[in-house]
Scaffold this motif. Sequence first.
Motif, PDB file in Angstrom:
ATOM      1  N   LEU A   1     -20.400 -52.629  14.025  1.00  0.00           N
ATOM      2  CA  LEU A   1     -18.513 -53.250  14.517  1.00  0.00           C
ATOM      3  C   LEU A   1     -19.123 -53.864  16.078  1.00  0.00           C
TER       4      LEU A   1
ATOM      5  N   GLN B   1     -18.996 -57.064  15.650  1.00  0.00           N
ATOM      6  CA  GLN B   1     -18.812 -58.160  15.632  1.00  0.00           C
ATOM      7  C   GLN B   1     -17.273 -58.126  16.563  1.00  0.00           C
TER       8      GLN B   1
ATOM      9  N   LEU C   1     -16.224 -55.136  16.868  1.00  0.00           N
ATOM     10  CA  LEU C   1     -14.673 -54.395  16.529  1.00  0.00           C
ATOM     11  C   LEU C   1     -14.917 -52.715  16.613  1.00  0.00           C
TER      12      LEU C   1
ATOM     13  N   LEU D   1     -11.948 -47.616  14.417  1.00  0.00           N
ATOM     14  CA  LEU D   1     -11.319 -48.036  13.061  1.00  0.00           C
ATOM     15  C   LEU D   1     -12.057 -46.860  12.529  1.00  0.00           C
TER      16      LEU D   1
ATOM     17  N   LEU E   1     -11.451 -42.960   8.509  1.00  0.00           N
ATOM     18  CA  LEU E   1     -12.989 -42.581   7.352  1.00  0.00           C
ATOM     19  C   LEU E   1     -14.123 -41.376   7.830  1.00  0.00           C
TER      20      LEU E   1
ATOM     21  N   HIS F   1     -23.609 -57.002   1.144  1.00  0.00           N
ATOM     22  CA  HIS F   1     -23.801 -56.361   2.187  1.00  0.00           C
ATOM     23  C   HIS F   1     -25.115 -56.253   2.329  1.00  0.00           C
TER      24      HIS F   1
ATOM     25  N   LEU G   1      -8.218 -48.577   5.968  1.00  0.00           N
ATOM     26  CA  LEU G   1      -9.990 -47.866   6.434  1.00  0.00           C
ATOM     27  C   LEU G   1      -9.627 -47.022   5.703  1.00  0.00           C
ATOM     28  N   GLN G   2      -9.838 -46.066   4.246  1.00  0.00           N
ATOM     29  CA  GLN G   2      -9.962 -44.773   4.292  1.00  0.00           C
ATOM     30  C   GLN G   2     -10.178 -44.295   3.177  1.00  0.00           C
TER      31      GLN G   2
ATOM     32  N   THR H   1      -2.234 -42.151  10.608  1.00  0.00           N
ATOM     33  CA  THR H   1      -3.766 -42.417  10.839  1.00  0.00           C
ATOM     34  C   THR H   1      -4.945 -43.088  10.992  1.00  0.00           C
TER      35      THR H   1
ATOM     36  N   PRO I   1      -6.351 -47.186   9.487  1.00  0.00           N
ATOM     37  CA  PRO I   1      -6.153 -48.404  10.484  1.00  0.00           C
ATOM     38  C   PRO I   1      -5.730 -49.219   9.571  1.00  0.00           C
TER      39      PRO I   1
ATOM     40  N   CYS J   1      -5.921 -52.975   8.371  1.00  0.00           N
ATOM     41  CA  CYS J   1      -6.858 -54.088   9.111  1.00  0.00           C
ATOM     42  C   CYS J   1      -6.044 -55.564   8.184  1.00  0.00           C
TER      43      CYS J   1
ATOM     44  N   THR K   1      -1.723 -47.833  13.520  1.00  0.00           N
ATOM     45  CA  THR K   1      -3.172 -48.595  14.181  1.00  0.00           C
ATOM     46  C   THR K   1      -3.467 -49.926  13.488  1.00  0.00           C
TER      47      THR K   1
ATOM     48  N   ARG L   1      -4.641 -53.561  12.913  1.00  0.00           N
ATOM     49  CA  ARG L   1      -5.135 -54.630  13.827  1.00  0.00           C
ATOM     50  C   ARG L   1      -5.302 -56.290  12.837  1.00  0.00           C
TER      51      ARG L   1
ATOM     52  N   ILE M   1      -7.539 -58.953  11.924  1.00  0.00           N
ATOM     53  CA  ILE M   1      -8.826 -59.224  11.899  1.00  0.00           C
ATOM     54  C   ILE M   1      -9.335 -60.281  10.644  1.00  0.00           C
TER      55      ILE M   1
ATOM     56  N   ALA N   1     -15.060 -62.043   8.233  1.00  0.00           N
ATOM     57  CA  ALA N   1     -16.043 -61.866   8.463  1.00  0.00           C
ATOM     58  C   ALA N   1     -16.121 -60.467   9.033  1.00  0.00           C
ATOM     59  N   GLN N   2     -15.023 -60.221   9.937  1.00  0.00           N
ATOM     60  CA  GLN N   2     -15.186 -59.263  10.478  1.00  0.00           C
ATOM     61  C   GLN N   2     -14.454 -57.740   9.208  1.00  0.00           C
TER      62      GLN N   2
ATOM     63  N   LEU O   1     -17.218 -54.779   8.851  1.00  0.00           N
ATOM     64  CA  LEU O   1     -16.371 -53.019   8.547  1.00  0.00           C
ATOM     65  C   LEU O   1     -16.446 -52.803   7.516  1.00  0.00           C
ATOM     66  N   HIS O   2     -16.252 -53.487   5.952  1.00  0.00           N
ATOM     67  CA  HIS O   2     -16.436 -52.560   5.072  1.00  0.00           C
ATOM     68  C   HIS O   2     -17.996 -52.283   4.821  1.00  0.00           C
TER      69      HIS O   2
END
Lengths: 264, 264
Positions: A189, A192, A194, A198, A202, A234, B116-117, B129, B131, B133, B155, B157, B159, B162-163, B167-168
């Motif tokens: 993170l 980038q 971040l 965030l 999770l 990835h 993102l969960q 809770t 986030p 994106c 939350t 954001r 992004i 690329a971010q 993040l993934h």
Amino acid sequence: MKQQQTFDIVLIGSGKVATHLGRALVQAGLPVAQVYSPTKAHARRLARELNAQAVTDPKQVFDFAELYIIAVKDDAVADVVKKLPDVNGLVVHTSGSVPLAAISSRFANAGVFYPLQTFSAKRKPDFKTIPVCLEATNKPALAQLKQVAKKLSSTVRVIDSAQRAQLHLAAVFANNFTNHFYALAQELLQQQKLDFSLLHPLIRETAEKATVLSPAAAQTGPALRNDKKAMQAHLALLKKNPKLAALYKTVSSGIQEHRKKHGT
Amino acid sequence: MKQQQTFDIVLIGSGKVATHLGRALVQAGLPVAQVYSPTKAHARRLARELNAQAVTDPKQVFDFAELYIIAVKDDAVADVVKKLPDVNGLVVHTSGSVPLAAISSRFANAGVFYPLQTFSAKRKPDFKTIPVCLEATNKPALAQLKQVAKKLSSTVRVIDSAQRAQLHLAAVFANNFTNHFYALAQELLQQQKLDFSLLHPLIRETAEKATVLSPAAAQTGPALRNDKKAMQAHLALLKKNPKLAALYKTVSSGIQEHRKKHGT
């Protein structure tokens, strides 16, 4: 005064485990009579908090206590065992990775009192929820340990040294290794710009889910689905970091093999 | 009736993300007008719950809605984008690993709404809770997405693709990979007839600690201390499982390198 107590405990050590365990004992109504640590300031700090006597010389350790709890680093247990005076009370250590023999080699009344948790200086553990794993050389000693453990925790188990060694290894996977993956995620993170926060929800949900379902049932992701496109994407992101790419491949294969083996 | 609503949302998909997101939208006072899924029973089930219309033919998808949320598997996004009617509303997907271009290649008003969960059929997420994106091809679209996201989550954001890809990837480390280590820990315990629940408090605390401290500060264990004796003992327990032993070595070296690099 101390000598007249019906159940005397001597606590050996002054680190995180000794501190949290000492507090939990006192809170459970099991007074600690003495705290031994070779470092005077440490012995005093903890002894004061527990309303106990501080000693820094092993010769000063009471020889009439009923329970001696050695809560020191794994590799310091043997040295402490050597230095203690001859005692008749029960001597236990608190370590996941040290066999009972480390104590029973010298003391007839020997045992293990292993609280399975990661302790931090600044976080107050809820001892009631912490599994305490016990072992002892004889039945009265085990009964005595059970009595103490049940005052602290609602999960008390009797396991042997082989089981405890494996449990400690499993704990390394579930704690040290998962934490390293959190650290790697944080690093990714940062690259980038971040924020790691965030991922907090999770991370919490992943842990919670594994305890409610089972980890096998909770497994998701590109590797499990054999989603080659996502995995290639990835790996492309990791092309400047061959070690992390290799780790990604290894763990992904592991997930796929685990699935084949367990059919989940 | 539906046509007269001021803010129409069409939800495309009927899986875990579509279901939880649909519920959260409705609860936040953002009605879902239509649910599209090629599987009739799935479309109907979710549409009924959300008080929406169910459609199974992409030609039946309203062409006047303001927001189209494609909540389908990553590799199904492209196919859905192809099949949708020509629409002027904002079309977004909910995927961490799919670029914005997957939608903007066809629709001018394109965006990403990535919660993102890890979602489970049987666990109710607390959307507040999670986030969210966001990304969009233009400012009004982004403003519209922000409005929606802020009603669901605290939350939000913005992004770029690329971010989000990074993040993934980080989420794979923090979720899929850590969960695999839980599974390996469970396997180790089973070999010694120990119950996985013994590790639940440790797993919860490890996750909690990493969010309160940072993972680097929370790191402990034999590898970090370079406790060769403990590591040798662990490897001895893994001697019948060379793959797990290799993984143990790799991750332990990783912990040591991480420490050298970051000085923790």
